[in-house]
Design a protein around this motif. Structure first.
Motif, PDB file in Angstrom:
ATOM      1  N   ILE A 472      52.465  45.530  71.903  1.00 56.24           N
ATOM      2  CA  ILE A 472      52.549  44.304  71.099  1.00 56.24           C
ATOM      3  C   ILE A 472      53.550  43.341  71.707  1.00 56.24           C
ATOM      4  O   ILE A 472      53.278  42.142  71.880  1.00 56.24           O
ATOM      5  CB  ILE A 472      52.941  44.650  69.646  1.00 56.24           C
ATOM      6  N   VAL A 473      54.726  43.849  72.055  1.00 60.52           N
ATOM      7  CA  VAL A 473      55.757  42.945  72.573  1.00 60.52           C
ATOM      8  C   VAL A 473      55.349  42.397  73.936  1.00 60.52           C
ATOM      9  O   VAL A 473      55.616  41.231  74.262  1.00 60.52           O
ATOM     10  CB  VAL A 473      57.114  43.657  72.641  1.00 60.52           C
ATOM     11  N   LEU A 474      54.657  43.228  74.720  1.00 55.26           N
ATOM     12  CA  LEU A 474      54.196  42.745  76.020  1.00 55.26           C
ATOM     13  C   LEU A 474      53.234  41.576  75.839  1.00 55.26           C
ATOM     14  O   LEU A 474      53.370  40.521  76.488  1.00 55.26           O
ATOM     15  CB  LEU A 474      53.506  43.897  76.753  1.00 55.26           C
ATOM     16  N   VAL A 475      52.272  41.759  74.932  1.00 57.21           N
ATOM     17  CA  VAL A 475      51.307  40.683  74.675  1.00 57.21           C
ATOM     18  C   VAL A 475      52.017  39.450  74.136  1.00 57.21           C
ATOM     19  O   VAL A 475      51.692  38.312  74.502  1.00 57.21           O
ATOM     20  CB  VAL A 475      50.219  41.178  73.693  1.00 57.21           C
ATOM     21  N   GLU A 476      53.016  39.680  73.259  1.00 59.04           N
ATOM     22  CA  GLU A 476      53.771  38.547  72.707  1.00 59.04           C
ATOM     23  C   GLU A 476      54.428  37.736  73.804  1.00 59.04           C
ATOM     24  O   GLU A 476      54.318  36.500  73.850  1.00 59.04           O
ATOM     25  CB  GLU A 476      54.859  39.057  71.740  1.00 59.04           C
ATOM     26  N   THR A 477      55.132  38.441  74.695  1.00 60.53           N
ATOM     27  CA  THR A 477      55.868  37.736  75.752  1.00 60.53           C
ATOM     28  C   THR A 477      54.912  36.979  76.658  1.00 60.53           C
ATOM     29  O   THR A 477      55.130  35.807  76.978  1.00 60.53           O
ATOM     30  CB  THR A 477      56.675  38.733  76.598  1.00 60.53           C
ATOM     31  N   ILE A 478      53.841  37.646  77.063  1.00 66.77           N
ATOM     32  CA  ILE A 478      52.880  36.982  77.950  1.00 66.77           C
ATOM     33  C   ILE A 478      52.233  35.800  77.242  1.00 66.77           C
ATOM     34  O   ILE A 478      52.031  34.732  77.837  1.00 66.77           O
ATOM     35  CB  ILE A 478      51.820  38.004  78.415  1.00 66.77           C
ATOM     36  N   ALA A 479      51.953  35.985  75.947  1.00 68.09           N
ATOM     37  CA  ALA A 479      51.322  34.898  75.195  1.00 68.09           C
ATOM     38  C   ALA A 479      52.217  33.663  75.166  1.00 68.09           C
ATOM     39  O   ALA A 479      51.778  32.550  75.428  1.00 68.09           O
ATOM     40  CB  ALA A 479      51.024  35.367  73.781  1.00 68.09           C
ATOM     41  N   VAL A 480      53.489  33.887  74.843  1.00 69.33           N
ATOM     42  CA  VAL A 480      54.383  32.732  74.720  1.00 69.33           C
ATOM     43  C   VAL A 480      54.600  32.074  76.078  1.00 69.33           C
ATOM     44  O   VAL A 480      54.608  30.851  76.199  1.00 69.33           O
ATOM     45  CB  VAL A 480      55.722  33.160  74.092  1.00 69.33           C
ATOM     46  N   CYS A 481      54.761  32.910  77.120  1.00 66.03           N
ATOM     47  CA  CYS A 481      55.104  32.336  78.416  1.00 66.03           C
ATOM     48  C   CYS A 481      53.905  31.706  79.103  1.00 66.03           C
ATOM     49  O   CYS A 481      54.021  30.660  79.727  1.00 66.03           O
ATOM     50  CB  CYS A 481      55.671  33.416  79.327  1.00 66.03           C
ATOM     51  N   TYR A 482      52.758  32.359  79.023  1.00 75.88           N
ATOM     52  CA  TYR A 482      51.640  31.907  79.857  1.00 75.88           C
ATOM     53  C   TYR A 482      50.517  31.269  79.066  1.00 75.88           C
ATOM     54  O   TYR A 482      49.856  30.385  79.546  1.00 75.88           O
ATOM     55  CB  TYR A 482      51.118  33.086  80.683  1.00 75.88           C
ATOM     56  N   ILE A 483      50.260  31.714  77.836  1.00 78.92           N
ATOM     57  CA  ILE A 483      49.161  31.126  77.069  1.00 78.92           C
ATOM     58  C   ILE A 483      49.648  29.877  76.334  1.00 78.92           C
ATOM     59  O   ILE A 483      49.055  28.803  76.438  1.00 78.92           O
ATOM     60  CB  ILE A 483      48.568  32.153  76.077  1.00 78.92           C
ATOM     61  N   ILE A 486      55.376  27.923  78.801  1.00 76.67           N
ATOM     62  CA  ILE A 486      56.823  27.971  78.638  1.00 76.67           C
ATOM     63  C   ILE A 486      57.405  26.576  78.496  1.00 76.67           C
ATOM     64  O   ILE A 486      58.449  26.385  77.855  1.00 76.67           O
ATOM     65  CB  ILE A 486      57.464  28.794  79.783  1.00 76.67           C
ATOM     66  N   ARG A 487      56.727  25.590  79.031  1.00 83.33           N
ATOM     67  CA  ARG A 487      57.259  24.227  78.880  1.00 83.33           C
ATOM     68  C   ARG A 487      57.124  23.750  77.455  1.00 83.33           C
ATOM     69  O   ARG A 487      58.030  23.129  76.898  1.00 83.33           O
ATOM     70  CB  ARG A 487      56.492  23.281  79.810  1.00 83.33           C
ATOM     71  N   LYS A 506      64.681  31.703  80.630  1.00 81.24           N
ATOM     72  CA  LYS A 506      63.327  31.510  81.157  1.00 81.24           C
ATOM     73  C   LYS A 506      62.941  32.602  82.135  1.00 81.24           C
ATOM     74  O   LYS A 506      61.817  33.110  82.105  1.00 81.24           O
ATOM     75  CB  LYS A 506      63.212  30.126  81.794  1.00 81.24           C
ATOM     76  N   THR A 507      63.885  33.015  83.013  1.00 82.61           N
ATOM     77  CA  THR A 507      63.577  34.079  83.960  1.00 82.61           C
ATOM     78  C   THR A 507      63.295  35.378  83.238  1.00 82.61           C
ATOM     79  O   THR A 507      62.328  36.080  83.561  1.00 82.61           O
ATOM     80  CB  THR A 507      64.750  34.336  84.925  1.00 82.61           C
ATOM     81  N   MET A 508      64.142  35.658  82.244  1.00 82.17           N
ATOM     82  CA  MET A 508      63.940  36.909  81.527  1.00 82.17           C
ATOM     83  C   MET A 508      62.590  36.934  80.828  1.00 82.17           C
ATOM     84  O   MET A 508      61.857  37.910  80.882  1.00 82.17           O
ATOM     85  CB  MET A 508      65.048  37.124  80.479  1.00 82.17           C
ATOM     86  N   TRP A 509      62.274  35.824  80.135  1.00 87.21           N
ATOM     87  CA  TRP A 509      61.011  35.793  79.409  1.00 87.21           C
ATOM     88  C   TRP A 509      59.825  35.903  80.341  1.00 87.21           C
ATOM     89  O   TRP A 509      58.862  36.591  80.064  1.00 87.21           O
ATOM     90  CB  TRP A 509      60.875  34.480  78.610  1.00 87.21           C
ATOM     91  N   ALA A 510      59.866  35.168  81.426  1.00 84.34           N
ATOM     92  CA  ALA A 510      58.676  35.053  82.282  1.00 84.34           C
ATOM     93  C   ALA A 510      58.489  36.263  83.179  1.00 84.34           C
ATOM     94  O   ALA A 510      57.353  36.668  83.409  1.00 84.34           O
ATOM     95  CB  ALA A 510      58.767  33.782  83.108  1.00 84.34           C
TER      96      ALA A 510
END
Lengths: 592, 257
Positions: A472-483, A486-487, A506-510
């Motif tokens: 779940i957290v993996l999908v969350e992070t990818i969703a916020v950063c890439y879907i 991040i801008r 930003k580095t940590m999230w991405a």
């Protein structure tokens, strides 16, 4: 006219709610164990690195999402992308599983709390057997505290298959625990906001009292020295780093949707960046603080047992060789043993099997975690203190506060999406929805009060949340950063807080956090696959100790179901949304 | 050890109490001292039984309760006075048990007192031709008066041990209702009271809000009055405009068909 969203009275309530949720039983009973197993003081190095790499960024991410979207987990992820409603549903399902079994711990804490008002404490002595000539057989083989836990509290059956009946005492305590939770969540943030003042601060008061008491106990220093001496060679063991990452991850309670729910009740301009840092730092500091207390208690208990062992050996020698009182002491024990071995070789040889080699190291080496630490080791240490009733009451009350604080977060994660959805919230008032959720959980929780309940508890504890949360957290992070992008997220944060997240966030999230989670996920999967059949520890009453057994087939099926129920929600949610959109498009095209 | 047994022999012979049996028993005390019995597996009594079997004196094994105590905690030294007290207590126990007032302190014989303070003792019966009182009687007497004997020496069942006499452990005090249920009941009542209070106050607030909101709605409607020719439409809507009140009222005077 739309009802405005209820808010926290002040930002302090929000911080306290997050602390109360994050600081839970894991800080008390898991972190000291990890510290002991993976290098003592040296474990702090991977722990702090993981806190910076994974803990703080992911916490900030969840709080920011909740505060921005102002919805529970299902609504929030739907806004980010309609295909991600499955993530929210998965969070709710995992929270549901967690609240089912977590409140049983509160029931046990209530049980011990109520039994602390007696003199002597019921776990201090073994009960007598039927003809009153000696103690109960099972209690003789093991210790009185273990007997009280396994027989009088759990009344545990010898294996998972022997379900036994529901223990009415535990069922009563479980009902009480759910009533307490209902009382706290009844009015939503209005009631929760007041309760978290107590549940967040009281454990610290008790921990401070215990710190002072613990450090002044005889033998506490032994424990502290033994545990905190860094064994830096453990740093080369990959398990150390994985355990540190896992502990940070699960200790903060990421992925359940509770943090999103709490943050959704914030003012939109709340500085959640500062709060994220504060909460994660307080959580880690509490872990370290609790482990100091735990190690001093360990040291006291180990020293006490060591000295009792020595005294028993001395008594044995005095009786066997008719020596004068005081001729054998702890200091000259070894010399006396050699002397007696030399002078009376035959008698000494006969006596030799009973003379145990008492070792302080061996006592300190017993590493315990989980319910064993909280309910067996601590109660054993408490019974040897002066005024044990006071310390017992304080300790179990603290456990209760920690547990209820976490339960508030869990139930908030379930209730916030339910009250957000207009279909349900318009028909039923908040009190009824909360009541129904508590009632359903209580009824299902009765499974854990059966004789085999503790084995089911272990299943839920080990498998219900671990893999699913990582995903779940993996999908969350990818969703916020890439879907979501991040801008876009940066801009949202700028409008909310007034400052853009810097390069660290930003580095940590991405990159860093997703990579860490992927490696944890791969590690867990390979671990499950390599171990083959899953096993559990069953209590054998005839031997008075735990034995390892294999899970039966249906238990493995339940484990698979637990993991699948939550993880499958994510792809299913995406699929359902996709199908719905297709159908709508077709309908529109046919109409047009 | 031989010297102490022979000393005792000399002492008893002075009083004319010596018999072949008694001498051999005391002699056996000495022998058992040499043969160390394993405390857990075999009691000294059973070793004595074996030895007696060997010399053909069964059954006499049960006569010799042995005593051992742990004096470190009580801060007094074991000397002849304490031994005297012990003999007095055993004599007292025998008197109370068999209600014969013939047992004297001189009837209680201690042998083999070690530094550990453990010894054998025997109770003789001066009325019956210098025999020993059977061990079972002695045990029963001591069991009956165990508490008194313990208190005389400021010791407990754990620190004053009679090898053949197992102490019955005192049962724990159990109140009629378990304490935990009482505390549980109190907490349960408080929590339920809290829940009921919150629910009722929530329902009341909800009702008040509903009433307030309907009142406010009514107020809002009255404010939005449409005017027609300067006369509010509502005034025109009343039946007075459509129905002539004079004639309508007359209908009632006529009987209905």
């Amino acid at each position: 006219m739309e009802k405005s969203r209820p808010l926290w009275d002040n930002p302090l309530q929000f911080v306290f709610a997050c602390i109360s949720y994050a600081v839970g039983l894991g800080n008390v009973w898991r972190f000291p164990y990890l510290c002991q197993m993976y290098g003592g003081g040296g474990f702090l190095i991977p722990y702090l690195i993981m806190l910076i790499a994974e803990g703080m960024p992911l916490l900030y991410l969840e709080l920011a999402v909740g505060q921005r979207m102002r919805q529970g987990s299902i609504g929030a992820w739907k806004i980010i992308s309609p295909y991600l409603c499955g993530v929210g549903v998965a969070s709710v399902v995992v929270s549901f599983f967690l609240s089912m079994y977590y409140n049983v711990i509160n029931a046990w804490a209530f049980w011990y709390l109520f039994h602390s008002f007696q003199d002597p404490l019921p776990w201090a002595t073994c009960p007598l057997n039927s003809n009153r000539t000696g103690y109960e057989e099972e209690c003789e083989k093991t210790s009185s505290t273990q007997y009280f836990w396994y027989r009088q509290t759990l009344n545990i059956s010898p294996s998972l298959e022997a379900s036994g009946s529901v223990q009415w005492e535990q069922a009563l305590c479980l009902t009480l625990a759910w009533l307490v939770v209902y009382l706290c969540i009844l009015r939503g943030t209005a009631s929760t906001g007041k309760v978290v003042y107590v549940t967040a601060s009281l454990p610290y008061c008790v921990l401070i009292i215990y710190l002072i008491r613990g450090l002044t106990l005889h033998g506490a220093v032994n424990g502290l020295i033994y545990m905190f001496t860094p064994k830096l060679e453990q740093l080369s063991n990959p398990k150390t780093w994985i355990s540190a990452a896992t502990q940070i991850f699960f200790s903060l309670g990421l992925g359940f949707g509770s943090l999103i729910a709490f943050a959704s009740y914030n003012e939109p301009t709340n500085n959640c960046q500062r709060h994220a840092i504060i909460v994660s730092l307080i959580n880690s500091t509490t872990s370290i603080f609790a482990s100091i207390v735990t190690f001093s208690i360990y040291g006291f208990k180990a020293t006490f047992n060591y000295e009792s062992c020595i005294n028993k050996v001395i008594l044995l020698l005095l009786n066997a060789f008719d020596l004068e009182e005081g001729s054998v002491t702890a200091d000259n024990l070894n010399e006396m043993k050699d002397y007696l071995m030399a002078t009376y070789p035959q008698e000494y040889a006969q006596l030799a099997p009973q003379i145990k080699n008492c070792s302080l190291e061996a006592e300190l080496d017993t590493a315990v975690q989980g319910t064993g630490l909280a309910f067996i080791v601590y109660s054993e240490a408490i019974k040897n203190m002066e005024v044990p009733q006071l310390y017992s009451v304080l300790y179990f009350f603290m456990l209760l506060m920690l547990g209820i604080g976490s339960m508030l977060g869990n139930t908030a994660a379930i209730l916030t999406p339910l009250t957000d959805s207009r279909a349900i919230a318009s028909r039923f008032p908040k009190e009824v929805i909360s009541g129904v959720v508590c009632f359903v959980n209580c009824i299902i929780g009765l499974i854990f009060t059966m004789e085999a309940g503790n084995y089911w508890f272990d299943i839920f504890n080990d498998y219900a949340a671990t893999l699913s949360l990582l995903l779940i957290v993996l999908v969350e992070t990818i969703a916020v950063c890439y879907i979501y992008g991040i801008r876009r997220f940066e801009k949202d944060l700028y409008t909310m807080i007034g400052c853009k997240p810097n390069w660290y966030w930003k580095t940590m999230w991405a990159f860093v956090s997703p990579l860490l989670i992927i490696s944890l996920f791969i590690f867990y999967l390979t671990d499950y696959i390599l171990t083959g059949t899953l096993q559990y520890q069953a209590w054998d009453a005839t031997q008075g100790q735990l034995v390892t057994k294999d899970y039966p087939g249906y238990a493995l099926a339940v484990i698979g179901l637990l993991v699948a129920a939550s993880t499958m929600c994510i792809p299913l949610g995406a699929l359902v949304t996709f199908i719905r959109k297709r159908l709508k498009r077709e309908r529109i095209s046919t109409v047009a | 050890m031989l010297s102490s047994a022979s000393q005792m022999h000399r002492m008893l012979s002075k009083y004319g109490l010596v018999s072949k049996q008694l001498w051999e028993i005391m002699h056996l005390c000495h022998i058992t001292k040499c043969v160390k019995a394993q405390r857990m597996g075999q009691s000294r009594i059973s070793i004595l039984e074996q030895l007696l079997a060997e010399i053909g004196m069964i059954p006499i094994a049960e006569n010799h309760p042995q005593m051992m105590n742990n004096l470190l905690s009580t801060q007094y030294a074991w000397d002849a006075n304490e031994e005297y007290l012990f003999k007095a207590m055993v004599a007292f126990a025998m008197r109370r048990y068999s209600s014969k007032s013939t047992t004297q302190i001189s009837n209680v014989l201690l042998c083999n007192v070690t530094d550990r303070v453990s010894f054998w003792f025997v109770v003789t019966d001066s009325s019956k031709n210098v025999t020993t009182v059977p061990g079972s009687e002695v045990e029963a007497a001591i069991r009956m008066n165990r508490n008194r004997i313990n208190n005389a020496f400021l010791l407990s069942d754990k620190t004053l041990q009679f090898l053949k006499i197992t102490s019955t452990l005192s049962p724990p005090v159990e109140p009629s209702t378990p304490v935990w249920l009482i505390v549980f009941g109190v907490v349960l009542c408080l929590i339920v009271a809290g829940i009921v209070f919150l629910i009722i106050s929530g329902i009341r607030k909800h009702k008040k809000k509903n009433k307030e909101s309907t009142e406010r709605e009514n107020l809002e409607e009255k404010v939005e009055v449409t005017l027609e020719n300067g006369i509010p439409c509502e005034a025109l809507d009343i039946k007075a405009g459509h129905v002539n009140g004079v004639f309508a009222a007359d209908d009632e005077r006529f009987t209905s068909l």
